[in-house]
Design an enzyme around this catalytic site. Structure first.
Site, PDB file in Angstrom:
ATOM      1  N   LYS A  87       0.855  -1.193   0.000  1.00  0.00           N
ATOM      2  CA  LYS A  87       0.000   0.000   0.000  1.00  0.00           C
ATOM      3  C   LYS A  87       0.890   1.241   0.000  1.00  0.00           C
ATOM      4  O   LYS A  87       1.747   1.405   0.884  1.00  0.00           O
ATOM      5  CB  LYS A  87      -0.891  -0.048   1.248  1.00  0.00           C
TER       6      LYS A  87
HETATM    7  C1  E4P Z   1      -8.210   2.545   3.491  1.00  0.00           C
HETATM    8  O1  E4P Z   1      -7.554   1.600   3.130  1.00  0.00           O
HETATM    9  C2  E4P Z   1      -8.127   3.155   4.811  1.00  0.00           C
HETATM   10  O2  E4P Z   1      -7.551   2.236   5.705  1.00  0.00           O
HETATM   11  C3  E4P Z   1      -9.453   3.501   5.411  1.00  0.00           C
HETATM   12  O3  E4P Z   1     -10.528   3.049   4.629  1.00  0.00           O
HETATM   13  C4  E4P Z   1      -9.582   4.853   5.973  1.00  0.00           C
HETATM   14  O4  E4P Z   1     -10.846   4.984   6.580  1.00  0.00           O
HETATM   15  P1  E4P Z   1     -11.209   6.124   7.614  1.00  0.00           P
HETATM   16  O5  E4P Z   1     -11.432   7.386   6.846  1.00  0.00           O
HETATM   17  O6  E4P Z   1     -12.479   5.643   8.263  1.00  0.00           O
HETATM   18  O7  E4P Z   1     -10.054   6.244   8.557  1.00  0.00           O
END
Ligand code: E4P
Length: 217
Positions: A87
């Site tokens: 990622k």
């Molecule tokens: C994506 O991979 C992120 O981990 C995540 O969806 C972020 O979500 P949030 O805005 O609820 O922190």
């Protein structure tokens, strides 16, 4: 549509896996910290534990923001387990690293995507997944779902293979609306997945069926 769970909580991952509908997991440094997982060795160990619970892709985020260190960290993450997806943040160095990994056949997830232009770049760099953050756009009074539909249109225009991984999902209606727009994947909390189950008429109907069965027995 693939269902990923967005957590580093092993119990919640197990619960989603046990339901039989889980296709993968996404994590990020904040989710790791929330579970008290700190320090490089503990974090790497935790990724392996997650991979051992689920069958599908598990996104593991690099911390570096320069190309060379991103590549080093990403290679280390990818070597951990065949299910790991590297990622990368949607910054210039992240795009370069995405191209590097896609050329090597290593799966990538471009994260922190908030515009159609960023999603176009991610696809050009060969990302396996692009993660538009739907909920965080909604949080600042911007239509997150509109971004999903823009990306869908652009990717369909050119048959890009990058999968739209709708992220920052907050509730069940986000899941349903993403499905209507043709999102390839959604990642959200366990509550958003379990919320799809709920309908009061199901509960009332089942109670009545059981009551009537008891009358005849
Ligand atoms: C994506 O991979 C992120 O981990 C995540 O969806 C972020 O979500 P949030 O805005 O609820 O922190």
């Amino acid at each position: 549509m693939k269902f990923f769970i967005d957590t580093a909580n092993l119990e919640q991952i197990k619960e989603a896996q046990a339901l039989g509908v889980l296709d993968g997991v996404t994590t990020n440094p904040s989710l790791m910290a929330k579970e008290g997982i700190t320090g490089k060795e503990n974090i790497l160990h935790h990724y392996k534990a997650i991979c051992n619970i689920v069958d599908g892709d598990v996104s593991a985020e690099v911390i570096a923001t320069d190309f060379d260190t991103m590549v080093k960290e990403g290679e280390e993450l990818a070597a951990l387990h065949s299910q790991i997806v590297v990622k990368l943040p949607m910054i210039k160095e992240g795009v370069k690293a995405c191209k590097y990994f896609s050329d090597k056949g290593i799966k990538t997830n471009m994260t922190l995507v908030f515009s159609a232009g960023q999603a176009l770049l991610a696809a050009k760099a060969g990302a396996t997944y692009v993660s538009p953050f739907l909920g965080r756009l909604d949080d600042v009074a911007t239509d997150g779902l509109h971004l999903i539909s823009e990306i869908r249109q652009i990717y369909d225009n050119y048959a890009f293979e990058t999968e739209i991984l709708s992220a920052s999902i907050r509730h069940t209606m986000h899941v349903i609306n993403c499905a209507k727009l043709g999102s390839d994947v959604m990642t959200g909390p366990l509550s958003a997945i379990m919320g799809l189950l709920k309908h009061p008429l199901t509960d009332i109907g089942l109670a009545k069926f059981l009551e009537d069965y008891q009358k005849g027995n």
